[in-house]
Design an enzyme around this catalytic site. Structure first.
Site, PDB file in Angstrom:
ATOM      1  N   ASP A 172       0.841  -1.197   0.000  1.00 56.71           N
ATOM      2  CA  ASP A 172       0.000   0.000   0.000  1.00 56.71           C
ATOM      3  C   ASP A 172       0.878   1.249   0.000  1.00 56.71           C
ATOM      4  O   ASP A 172       0.637   2.212  -0.734  1.00 56.71           O
ATOM      5  CB  ASP A 172      -0.909  -0.021   1.231  1.00 56.71           C
ATOM      6  N   HIS A 258      -6.456  -0.599  -8.436  1.00 52.87           N
ATOM      7  CA  HIS A 258      -6.815  -1.456  -7.291  1.00 52.87           C
ATOM      8  C   HIS A 258      -8.329  -1.594  -7.178  1.00 52.87           C
ATOM      9  O   HIS A 258      -8.861  -2.684  -6.991  1.00 52.87           O
ATOM     10  CB  HIS A 258      -6.276  -0.878  -5.980  1.00 52.87           C
ATOM     11  N   HIS A 272      -5.623  -5.692   0.305  1.00 54.61           N
ATOM     12  CA  HIS A 272      -5.612  -4.356  -0.303  1.00 54.61           C
ATOM     13  C   HIS A 272      -4.225  -3.976  -0.811  1.00 54.61           C
ATOM     14  O   HIS A 272      -4.036  -3.622  -1.977  1.00 54.61           O
ATOM     15  CB  HIS A 272      -6.091  -3.322   0.726  1.00 54.61           C
TER      16      HIS A 272
END
Length: 361
Positions: A172, A258, A272
């Site tokens: 991330d 994403h 994520h």
């Protein structure tokens, strides 16, 4: 153009911070607290938490987080909180626990102290909560009035979390500089409400530099069960540098892609940050970034175990129509794709996904 940077009022990171929460709430002038706590943390650290408040003569009501970070859950907790004389809300745990606490504090107009127990995303520092339905489906983003009053990261607890979560946090954080750079070039309006500042862009740069220099070492250290300066630096990069960097530096293609990948059934079990890491490579391909820069990112991802191919993401079928759905979803009207310094069409994203996959292989 107005430039804006926002961040938590105070970021605190160290060892054994879970045992000092009462001290920090006292600094806010609070004499009573309402804590929403992750079930595992509740079972392991309940006494440590309550003892710190007893030492400071602060009344604390502790609630174990159950269910979803939903409107109904938030409303129920606000109702419980309203029956008490509460002066500060705490969220202690993972993403949904923290988002629930932020939403509750927003609804009750109270200060909030956020205590992340994993470093898997950069969300703890943000003025945003993600709400879901009671069934766990995405509901909406809830913009908050301000960033948390305090974010407190206990390295001892975070280092004990599954290593996959720390690595996902690096994924991330990996996008932060590249997205901030794109937004700086386009003059995009960030989540903070203005264009990026020198400070925000510098934090985004520091985030990337820290990951590349110490990410692999930090991963080796936590696997051995030791807490080192490398671990401390990566936790700060994942939570704070990336948190302020994305909110005040801006999001662009990586997070847009994403969002599209979340629609692909192959990514159902992908975290994520894992999706963001691959999407960062796709953004660099879209930008026609120097080959050396793309190679550096792919090499980093391989060294720490982040996805560099569609197969790594869980996408084993190369059905173009399904990838086109991903590409189209990344270019919707509300997408951060529009923060790129050039126009991007869905077909460009599809081509970049396939090219990034080829580079990763």
């Amino acid at each position: 153009m107005t430039q804006i940077i926002c961040s938590p009022t105070k970021y605190i990171q160290g060892n054994g911070e879970i045992r000092k929460l009462g001290d920090y709430c006292l600094q806010l002038g609070a004499k009573s607290a309402f804590a929403i706590i992750d079930p595992y943390i509740f079972s392991m650290y309940k006494e440590d938490i309550s003892h710190s408040f007893e030492l400071n003569n602060i009344l604390i009501v502790m609630r174990e987080f159950k269910g979803e970070c939903s409107r109904n859950q938030v409303d129920e907790l606000v109702l419980q909180l309203g029956l008490k004389d509460v002066e500060v809300v705490l969220g202690i745990g993972g993403g949904k626990t923290l988002d629930t606490a932020k939403a509750v504090s927003f609804m009750a107009d109270l200060p909030v102290v956020i205590v992340p127990t994993v470093a898997s995303t950069d969300a703890p520092c943000s003025a945003l909560s993600v709400l879901y339905t009671d069934e766990g489906d995405f509901d909406c983003y809830l913009p908050l009035k301000r960033n948390p009053d305090m974010v407190i990261a206990d390295i001892d607890i975070i280092a004990k979390a599954p290593t996959r979560l720390l690595v996902a946090g690096m994924g991330d954080a990996l996008s932060t500089f590249y997205e901030a750079r794109a937004c700086r070039q386009s003059g995009a309006i960030t989540h903070a409400g203005g264009t990026s500042t020198i400070a925000a862009f510098s934090l985004a740069r520091a985030c990337l530099d820290t990951l590349l220099a110490e990410g692999e070492l930090a991963l080796q250290d936590v696997k051995q069960g030791i807490t080192t300066s490398a671990v401390e630096h990566i936790v700060e990069a994942n939570i704070y540098l990336s948190g302020v960097g994305f909110e005040s530096g801006g999001l662009a293609a990586a997070h847009a892609i994403h969002n599209g990948l979340t629609l692909h059934e192959g990514c159902r079990n992908t975290l994520h940050g894992e999706k963001v890491a691959f999407a960062t490579i796709v953004q660099l391909v879209l930008e026609k970034a120097p080959s050396e820069e793309i190679a550096q990112v792919i090499d980093f991802c391989k060294r720490v175990g982040l996805p560099v191919t569609l197969k790594d993401l869980g996408i084993t079928s190369s059905e173009i129509d399904k990838l086109m759905v991903v590409a189209e979803a990344s270019c919707t009207q509300e997408s951060p794709m529009w923060n790129m310094p050039f126009e991007v069409q869905a077909v460009n994203v599809l081509e970049a996904i396939l090219a990034a996959d080829e580079r990763g292989q």
